[in-house]
Design a protein around this motif. Structure first.
Motif, short mmCIF file in Angstrom:
data_model
loop_
_atom_site.label_atom_id
_atom_site.label_comp_id
_atom_site.label_asym_id
_atom_site.label_seq_id
_atom_site.Cartn_x
_atom_site.Cartn_y
_atom_site.Cartn_z
N VAL A 1 2.99 11.84 2.63
CA VAL A 1 2.37 11.28 1.43
C VAL A 1 3.43 10.63 0.53
CG1 VAL A 1 1.16 11.86 -0.71
CG2 VAL A 1 0.42 12.84 1.47
N GLY A 2 3.11 9.43 0.05
CA GLY A 2 4.01 8.71 -0.83
C GLY A 2 4.76 7.59 -0.16
N ARG A 3 4.77 7.57 1.17
CA ARG A 3 5.53 6.52 1.83
C ARG A 3 4.80 5.18 1.71
NH1 ARG A 3 4.77 7.71 8.35
NH2 ARG A 3 2.78 6.61 8.59
N VAL A 4 5.52 4.11 1.90
CA VAL A 4 4.97 2.76 1.76
C VAL A 4 4.31 2.33 3.05
CG1 VAL A 4 5.54 0.35 1.28
CG2 VAL A 4 6.69 2.18 0.02
N GLY A 5 3.14 1.73 2.94
CA GLY A 5 2.43 1.22 4.10
C GLY A 5 2.97 -0.14 4.54
N GLY A 6 2.29 -0.71 5.54
CA GLY A 6 2.76 -1.97 6.09
C GLY A 6 1.76 -3.09 5.93
N LYS A 7 2.00 -4.16 6.66
CA LYS A 7 1.15 -5.36 6.56
C LYS A 7 -0.27 -5.09 7.05
CE LYS A 7 4.96 -8.67 6.96
NZ LYS A 7 5.53 -9.79 7.76
N PRO B 1 0.83 -1.21 0.00
CA PRO B 1 0.00 0.00 0.00
C PRO B 1 0.86 1.26 0.00
CG PRO B 1 -0.76 -1.56 1.65
CD PRO B 1 0.55 -2.06 1.16
N ARG B 2 0.33 2.30 -0.62
CA ARG B 2 1.02 3.60 -0.68
C ARG B 2 0.14 4.63 0.02
NH1 ARG B 2 0.18 7.49 -4.66
NH2 ARG B 2 -0.87 5.93 -5.93
N LEU B 3 0.76 5.49 0.81
CA LEU B 3 0.02 6.55 1.50
C LEU B 3 -0.35 7.63 0.49
CD1 LEU B 3 -1.12 7.70 4.10
CD2 LEU B 3 1.12 8.70 4.58
N LEU B 4 -1.64 7.76 0.21
CA LEU B 4 -2.11 8.68 -0.82
C LEU B 4 -2.47 10.04 -0.23
CD1 LEU B 4 -3.04 9.06 -3.80
CD2 LEU B 4 -5.28 8.23 -3.07
N ALA B 5 -2.98 10.07 0.99
CA ALA B 5 -3.41 11.32 1.61
C ALA B 5 -3.22 11.21 3.11
CB ALA B 5 -4.87 11.61 1.28
N SER B 6 -2.91 12.36 3.74
CA SER B 6 -2.63 12.35 5.17
C SER B 6 -2.82 13.73 5.76
CB SER B 6 -1.18 11.88 5.41
OG SER B 6 -0.83 11.98 6.77
#
Length: 346
Positions: A265-271, A254-259
């Motif tokens: 924004v843009g960082r990689v999410g986790g499990k 997952p990619r952080l789309l909005a915050s």
């Protein structure tokens, strides 16, 4: 540099200059990704030294008319006809913009071309403006699923071994191109236009081409999900944080789309976010002073298309059930405004 007359970008428009002098010689510039449309391998993009005339004519008599400086070069010489190396700048997704760069076609037997690609969706969907020294022309066209659309542009000399200035301006679905300060192309795309995307450098076949003094003035693209987060934070001011994660292809996480914190924004999410999107299972976690609830955001068919992380202040005696009850109204309201994944991204 040419005067950018078409675009009336807002005062908050961003500007980026690509300074290749900061890159070690024979290395690829950071922040870019090499790709290819059509057949063959990606190009060989490196920073090298070359003699380049100054942007402004020298004032002093006897001043050098050229200087050695770092330029971007595409050095591979794959003669395959349907072979289009791309170097995509991954740092920004832009909507309206003005991009100016100098280029020089150096050699090539099959082709001697240089250009810029823009509103890049992926390697097979984008616009391109390119100049040809063998064909003596400048062309604009659209690439859809790897197939070229109609070519637009005039026949005019583009001498090899000479530095030229290319400017591309894009506002909405209107495109304007200048070569050496003179307008050569105006066009509009009224059939499913690309409204935003990345920019990149482009060549064809065995063209060896150089680029220098690239400058991008642009309006950054804001995903609709960011506006949705902003609206929810205004309505629910006690929230400590709110984030929207969506699936991404590269990497497959997952990619952080909005915050609430746009710097994230843009960082990689986790499990956790991945499981919420793939399985629709909610998550609850707690810290010393806060709790987090991650819930699926579903489209109109009921399928999870995103994961929403709601961060709230921890209160005395709070249970997991209570935390879910506090977070659900926020996600339900967001969900009422989303019919599909495209409503979050485009």
């Amino acid at each position: 540099m040419a005067v950018l007359a078409l675009l009336a970008l807002p005062a908050a428009a961003a500007e980026r200059k690509f300074d290749f002098s900061e890159v070690r010689e024979n290395q690829a510039p950071p922040g870019f990704r090499s790709a290819v449309t059509g057949q063959g391998k990606p190009g060989d993009w490196r920073v090298i030294l070359d003699e380049v005339p100054p942007l402004l004519p020298p004032i002093a008599t006897g001043a050098p008319i050229v200087a050695r400086k770092a330029v971007l070069a595409q050095l591979a010489q794959d003669p395959t006809d349907e072979h289009f190396p791309l170097l995509i700048y991954d740092g920004e997704t832009v909507t309206d913009f003005a991009l100016t760069t100098r280029f020089k076609t150096v050699q090539g037997v099959a082709e001697q071309m240089a250009g810029v690609a823009f509103r890049i969706q992926n390697e097979t969907n984008y616009y391109v403006v390119r100049a040809s020294s063998l064909g003596n022309n400048v062309r604009f066209y659209k690439v859809v699923n790897g197939q070229r659309g109609p070519l637009i542009g005039p026949a005019l000399p583009v001498p090899r071994g000479v530095w030229h200035e290319l400017t591309v301006e894009c506002k909405g679905n209107a495109v304007r191109c200048l070569l050496n300060g003179k307008e050569v192309i105006t066009a509009t795309d009224s059939v499913n236009p690309f409204i935003s995307g990345k920019i990149g450098f482009w060549t064809k076949s065995d063209s060896v081409s150089y680029f220098a003094d690239a400058k991008l003035v642009y309006r950054p693209h804001e995903a609709p999900a960011q506006g949705l987060v902003r609206a929810m934070l205004k309505k629910y001011p006690r929230l400590l944080g709110l984030q929207v994660y969506v699936p991404d292809q590269e990497p497959k996480a997952p990619r952080l789309l909005a915050s609430a914190n746009t710097n994230e924004v843009g960082r990689v999410g986790g499990k956790v976010e991945q499981a919420v999107i793939e399985q629709g299972t909610p998550y609850y976690g707690k810290e010393e002073k806060s709790v987090s609830v991650v819930l699926p955001l579903r489209d109109r068919n009921g399928d999870p298309v995103a994961a929403v992380r709601v961060v709230m202040k921890r209160v005395a005696g709070q249970t997991e059930q209570h935390a879910f009850a506090r977070a659900q109204p926020v996600v339900r309201e967001m969900q009422s405004r989303v019919r599909s994944a495209e409503d979050l991204v485009q």
